[in-house]
Motif scaffolding. Sequence first.
Motif, PDB file in Angstrom:
ATOM      1  N   ASP A   1      17.619  19.740  -1.190  1.00  0.00           N
ATOM      2  CA  ASP A   1      16.600  18.856  -0.623  1.00  0.00           C
ATOM      3  C   ASP A   1      17.293  17.667   0.035  1.00  0.00           C
ATOM      4  OD1 ASP A   1      14.160  17.829   0.073  1.00  0.00           O
ATOM      5  OD2 ASP A   1      13.518  17.345  -1.966  1.00  0.00           O
ATOM      6  N   CYS A   2      16.586  17.057   0.973  1.00  0.00           N
ATOM      7  CA  CYS A   2      17.087  15.879   1.671  1.00  0.00           C
ATOM      8  C   CYS A   2      16.541  14.615   1.011  1.00  0.00           C
ATOM      9  CB  CYS A   2      16.687  15.930   3.143  1.00  0.00           C
ATOM     10  SG  CYS A   2      16.979  14.401   4.042  1.00  0.00           S
ATOM     11  N   TYR A   3      17.441  13.693   0.718  1.00  0.00           N
ATOM     12  CA  TYR A   3      17.053  12.373   0.211  1.00  0.00           C
ATOM     13  C   TYR A   3      17.333  11.375   1.332  1.00  0.00           C
ATOM     14  CZ  TYR A   3      16.706   8.284  -2.848  1.00  0.00           C
ATOM     15  OH  TYR A   3      16.333   7.100  -3.433  1.00  0.00           O
ATOM     16  N   ARG A   4      16.315  10.619   1.708  1.00  0.00           N
ATOM     17  CA  ARG A   4      16.376   9.719   2.858  1.00  0.00           C
ATOM     18  C   ARG A   4      16.256   8.274   2.393  1.00  0.00           C
ATOM     19  NH1 ARG A   4      12.708   6.997   6.148  1.00  0.00           N
ATOM     20  NH2 ARG A   4      12.927   7.234   8.406  1.00  0.00           N
ATOM     21  N   ILE A   5      17.032   7.373   3.048  1.00  0.00           N
ATOM     22  CA  ILE A   5      16.917   5.942   2.792  1.00  0.00           C
ATOM     23  C   ILE A   5      16.570   5.254   4.109  1.00  0.00           C
ATOM     24  CG2 ILE A   5      18.108   3.841   2.069  1.00  0.00           C
ATOM     25  CD1 ILE A   5      19.854   5.504   0.286  1.00  0.00           C
ATOM     26  N   GLY A   6      15.405   4.622   4.155  1.00  0.00           N
ATOM     27  CA  GLY A   6      14.971   3.898   5.339  1.00  0.00           C
ATOM     28  C   GLY A   6      14.174   2.674   4.951  1.00  0.00           C
ATOM     29  N   THR A   7      13.699   1.945   5.953  1.00  0.00           N
ATOM     30  CA  THR A   7      12.858   0.777   5.657  1.00  0.00           C
ATOM     31  C   THR A   7      11.555   1.208   5.013  1.00  0.00           C
ATOM     32  OG1 THR A   7      12.012   0.878   7.918  1.00  0.00           O
ATOM     33  CG2 THR A   7      13.875  -0.594   7.501  1.00  0.00           C
ATOM     34  N   THR A   8      11.138   2.438   5.320  1.00  0.00           N
ATOM     35  CA  THR A   8       9.997   3.064   4.648  1.00  0.00           C
ATOM     36  C   THR A   8      10.367   4.503   4.339  1.00  0.00           C
ATOM     37  OG1 THR A   8       9.013   3.765   6.755  1.00  0.00           O
ATOM     38  CG2 THR A   8       8.337   1.617   5.879  1.00  0.00           C
ATOM     39  N   ASN A   9       9.547   5.146   3.510  1.00  0.00           N
ATOM     40  CA  ASN A   9       9.706   6.565   3.209  1.00  0.00           C
ATOM     41  C   ASN A   9      11.070   6.890   2.611  1.00  0.00           C
ATOM     42  OD1 ASN A   9       8.935   9.271   3.025  1.00  0.00           O
ATOM     43  ND2 ASN A   9       9.635   9.745   5.105  1.00  0.00           N
ATOM     44  N   THR A  10      11.538   6.085   1.700  1.00  0.00           N
ATOM     45  CA  THR A  10      12.767   6.390   0.978  1.00  0.00           C
ATOM     46  C   THR A  10      12.459   7.365  -0.152  1.00  0.00           C
ATOM     47  OG1 THR A  10      13.848   4.293   1.492  1.00  0.00           O
ATOM     48  CG2 THR A  10      14.568   5.414  -0.509  1.00  0.00           C
TER      49      THR A  10
END
Length: 654
Positions: free
Chosen positions: A260-269
């Motif tokens: 799975d992909c784990y994403r870090i952003g200003t939203t939707n982390t």
Amino acid sequence: MPDAESHRPRARGRWLSLLLAGFFAAPLTLPSQVVISGRVLAPRFAGASEMMPLATILCFASLNGSGSEACSFRTWETEPAGWYRVSGSAGNYTLAFTQPAHFVRPVVLNNFFTRDGEVVDGLNIMPQFDFACFSEREWDSKGATDYFQTFVARGKSVTHVGFRLAHDGVDGFGPGKQNLLVSIHRRAAGTPDTWPQIGPTAPVLDVDSGGGKNYVWSAGWNSGEAPLQPGETYAVHLRAETAGKTFQPFWRTDDDLTADCYRIGTTNTGFQKRDLWLAVGTDRDGLLVPYNKRVHKSFGAFAGFASKWSQTYVAQGRSLASALLYAAVGGAQPPLSRQRCAVRVRRGGPGGAVVGLEKTAIGNGNYTGDASWGVFGVAFAPGEAPLTPGETYAIEFESIENHETLHGFVNIKGQVSDARPGFNPYRKFAPDDYPRGKAFKSGQDEVDFDLDLQITEYEFAARDGLFAFDDENLIRNGDMETGEPAAWKKFATDPATACAWLADQAETTNRFLRVTGGGAQEKVGNGWRFGGAKTVDGGCVQRVAGLSRLETYRLTGRLRASWSLDREHQSFIGHDPTGQEADAKAATIVWTPLPALHGVFVPYASDPIRPATNALSIWLRARTTSTTDAPFHVDFDDFSLRRVRTRTPLSSSD
């Protein structure tokens, strides 16, 4: 590994049809040549039927032994994309498929046997990955600073990672670019951004993606730098070199949370239930890459013109598999594709003793009419250059061009060759280096940089040398223990021929097939009396189906005759590549006459056999025209047909 029949080239356009027709037609009238062709492909994602062609992959085909130069090809970017073709003399080839500046690990095939005039079309190559998703139908609609793609390790260390972006995070289709960083992390408590890193961080320079700039980006590690434990979960971490910068990758919706992909952003982390367009190649195929191209940027600074260059390194495997050196030739020299280097392995350093065989590399590259750049490459069969793990060796490249190949060449600018043999290798692209080795100009002058080179090794020594076979015997009742009519079918061009399964009087636990003439012997008490002999011509045949024309097979067995081979007494072992079993007189049957010694079992082993389609027929035959000599019979026993193994050994006992 070869993919048996699917995804063969489909030429589009009249010009391409004519080109392909020319490629494939010529060897049919020139029996000394062979042609090997196919495509390099990968499924778009696990279980997908759609294939992604892998363009720009370099193929080097080397005949076993010394004395012949390698053949080379670069897979097509145009239709049929991923297609390759090599042509050369008949014999036993080792094929290496690689692209050091690409995310695909090297693929090496051994024991690829060819015969005069043979055209082997459709040998498709499918590289292995621990994780691979190449779907481009979706992408992250907003940029993020970090992406972690988890995967379950199958190999022992990461050597290649590739990815593709929908937007570079700077200006997309514009000229702007940024550097990205790739690292590997081992699962621990918490989210992937807290997992410990293993191995060094790899830089990906000048990333520029968006719109029509649909490039693939990648990075590499030497074998062992980023170690894995097979079965454990890891993550590939992508981030910008400049803190806070974002970018947007392609990805695919997937509910399978094994990866799975784990994403870090200003939203939707958080985890996304998506898989990134990403590939992970690891050491799990019997190959090691102890000296890899780690920064996937080509053609940087030159090392300097010389006729010989060497690079030392520390071996990890048991035998050299392939070596590729980035190099250029210029001025009035012939193009790289017409130049060659002798490749030698020297123990200890550039002045050490040569280990194993010397092989001849061929160039493969671009040519503008007055300059040519690319690589020199060559493949080695297992055992041709044996190595000891942990010891230092020098890989030496020396031009073998001469007056005949250089004198009188004129380039596009009208410059006449100075007939100087040599080449100009490239340095490793900074910040890539190899601290455990050194480069030497002219085989003796140490320099302060490393050569841009990829070295691939066999992790394990081949158990059977150049001949490695599957354990499965494809012949039914090959040991001749169960008898007629279990598998073998009788044939006879002389009606007096008889077949029987008998117990060996000297070794009563063993049975064999005997072919003899009716009435050739008369039982008297405990012995045989000669007389009444009849002519014999026939035996037994078996059709073995379920084979592949892209593979070769070796037939073995043993034969005992009551008369040694002469004009009146013959025994044969035959095979028919067409698989037919109806006509013992067919011209397609290849007969081997034997033995030269009667009364004892004589071993037989064929050269590797390639089926015409999907079957072979095995023929066991006895023949005599004499009616006055002692009775004639022939015993056949212990026959096997096994596939010649083309993959590399996967263990020390493989």
